[in-house]
Motif scaffolding. Structure first.
Motif, mmCIF file in Angstrom:
data_model
loop_
_atom_site.group_PDB
_atom_site.id
_atom_site.type_symbol
_atom_site.label_atom_id
_atom_site.label_comp_id
_atom_site.label_asym_id
_atom_site.label_seq_id
_atom_site.Cartn_x
_atom_site.Cartn_y
_atom_site.Cartn_z
ATOM 1 N N ILE A 66 -0.635 7.995 5.092
ATOM 2 C CA ILE A 66 0.290 6.870 5.174
ATOM 3 C C ILE A 66 0.026 5.911 4.015
ATOM 4 O O ILE A 66 -1.112 5.528 3.756
ATOM 5 C CB ILE A 66 0.139 6.103 6.493
ATOM 6 N N VAL A 67 1.084 5.541 3.307
ATOM 7 C CA VAL A 67 1.017 4.488 2.293
ATOM 8 C C VAL A 67 2.150 3.515 2.617
ATOM 9 O O VAL A 67 2.925 3.722 3.550
ATOM 10 C CB VAL A 67 1.175 5.049 0.863
ATOM 11 N N TYR A 68 2.251 2.453 1.811
ATOM 12 C CA TYR A 68 3.334 1.497 2.021
ATOM 13 C C TYR A 68 4.335 1.583 0.878
ATOM 14 O O TYR A 68 3.958 1.534 -0.299
ATOM 15 C CB TYR A 68 2.793 0.070 2.118
ATOM 16 N N LEU A 69 5.593 1.739 1.255
ATOM 17 C CA LEU A 69 6.672 1.659 0.279
ATOM 18 C C LEU A 69 6.767 0.216 -0.187
ATOM 19 O O LEU A 69 7.004 -0.685 0.604
ATOM 20 C CB LEU A 69 7.989 2.101 0.915
ATOM 21 N N LYS A 70 6.568 -0.020 -1.487
ATOM 22 C CA LYS A 70 6.542 -1.384 -1.995
ATOM 23 C C LYS A 70 7.782 -1.769 -2.780
ATOM 24 O O LYS A 70 8.096 -2.946 -2.908
ATOM 25 C CB LYS A 70 5.294 -1.588 -2.860
ATOM 26 N N GLU A 71 8.484 -0.792 -3.330
ATOM 27 C CA GLU A 71 9.724 -1.079 -4.044
ATOM 28 C C GLU A 71 10.666 0.103 -3.899
ATOM 29 O O GLU A 71 10.226 1.256 -3.827
ATOM 30 C CB GLU A 71 9.458 -1.353 -5.530
ATOM 31 N N LEU A 72 11.957 -0.211 -3.863
ATOM 32 C CA LEU A 72 12.983 0.816 -3.858
ATOM 33 C C LEU A 72 13.961 0.481 -4.964
ATOM 34 O O LEU A 72 14.625 -0.555 -4.928
ATOM 35 C CB LEU A 72 13.700 0.872 -2.504
#
Length: 219
Positions: A66-72
């Motif tokens: 698991i990681v964190y989506l920081k930008e799209l």
């Protein structure tokens, strides 16, 4: 063990929180991704930007975390990590990854497959600068994915970093930064009753292609 297996096998919860109409096929998948994420955020889904990223290294064994989506961005999905971690080592030899975001409260998930590359240094610098100071120090202290004797060793190194950067800004380590997943496949999944789920996917042969092929898949 039998009681545990019975719990798993007898969980027949159904899905009735939405549906995917074929009109969605005409929407740009990144814009649809943004819309779904916004809805997950507004519905206060637990950790809406939690994302499972899977990589494969030279041993051909898949590895997920698991990681964190920081930008799209229009170009794809961005997350940040230690370049010397297991995922970083895998990406170095096989720059492909899959990502999955799941929002239980909405019975939705998005699957992404694509090509991975490092983001420009200035982007990593900007994001690192926004992190809390303890997290910045932690990035310096941790040799991510490498063996360590015990917890106290990690805490000792952390204290060394506290002293090292005392009374000054903590710079971004060269071994830490962002990755961009450029999608070649994006699938939107909506749980439906009777396990007849909706699956609409967008795919293309190459990240440079401008046009997506849109398909509806069987559940």
């Amino acid at each position: 063990m039998k009681e545990f297996l019975d719990i798993l096998r007898n969980d027949h919860s159904d899905f009735d929180k939405g549906k995917l109409n074929d009109q969605l096929k005409s929407i740009d998948p990144i814009k649809l991704f943004q819309k779904w994420y916004q809805e997950a955020f507004e519905k206060q889904c637990l950790s809406p930007n939690s994302m499972t990223v899977s990589t494969v290294g030279k041993d051909l064994m898949p590895s997920s975390r698991i990681v964190y989506l920081k930008e799209l961005m229009e170009e794809g999905l961005i997350f940040y990590t230690n370049y010397n971690s297991k995922k970083g080592e895998n990406i170095a030899v096989n720059p492909q990854a899959s990502a999955l975001l799941f929002w239980d409260e909405l019975s939705r998930q998005i699957r992404v497959q694509g090509i991975v590359e490092k983001v420009p240094a200035f982007m990593s610098d900007d994001y690192f600068a926004s992190r809390p100071r303890p997290s910045k120090l932690g990035a310096w202290a941790s040799k991510q994915s490498k063996e360590i004797a015990d917890r106290s060793k990690l805490e000792d190194v952390y204290q060394e970093m506290v002293e090292r950067f005392k009374n000054e800004e903590v710079p971004r380590p060269e071994f830490w930064g962002g990755y961009l997943i450029r999608p070649t496949y994006i699938e939107f999944w909506q749980g439906r009753p009777s396990r007849l789920h909706d699956r609409i996917c967008f795919q293309k042969d190459d990240v440079e292609d401008q046009d997506w092929k849109v398909l509806r898949l069987n559940p």
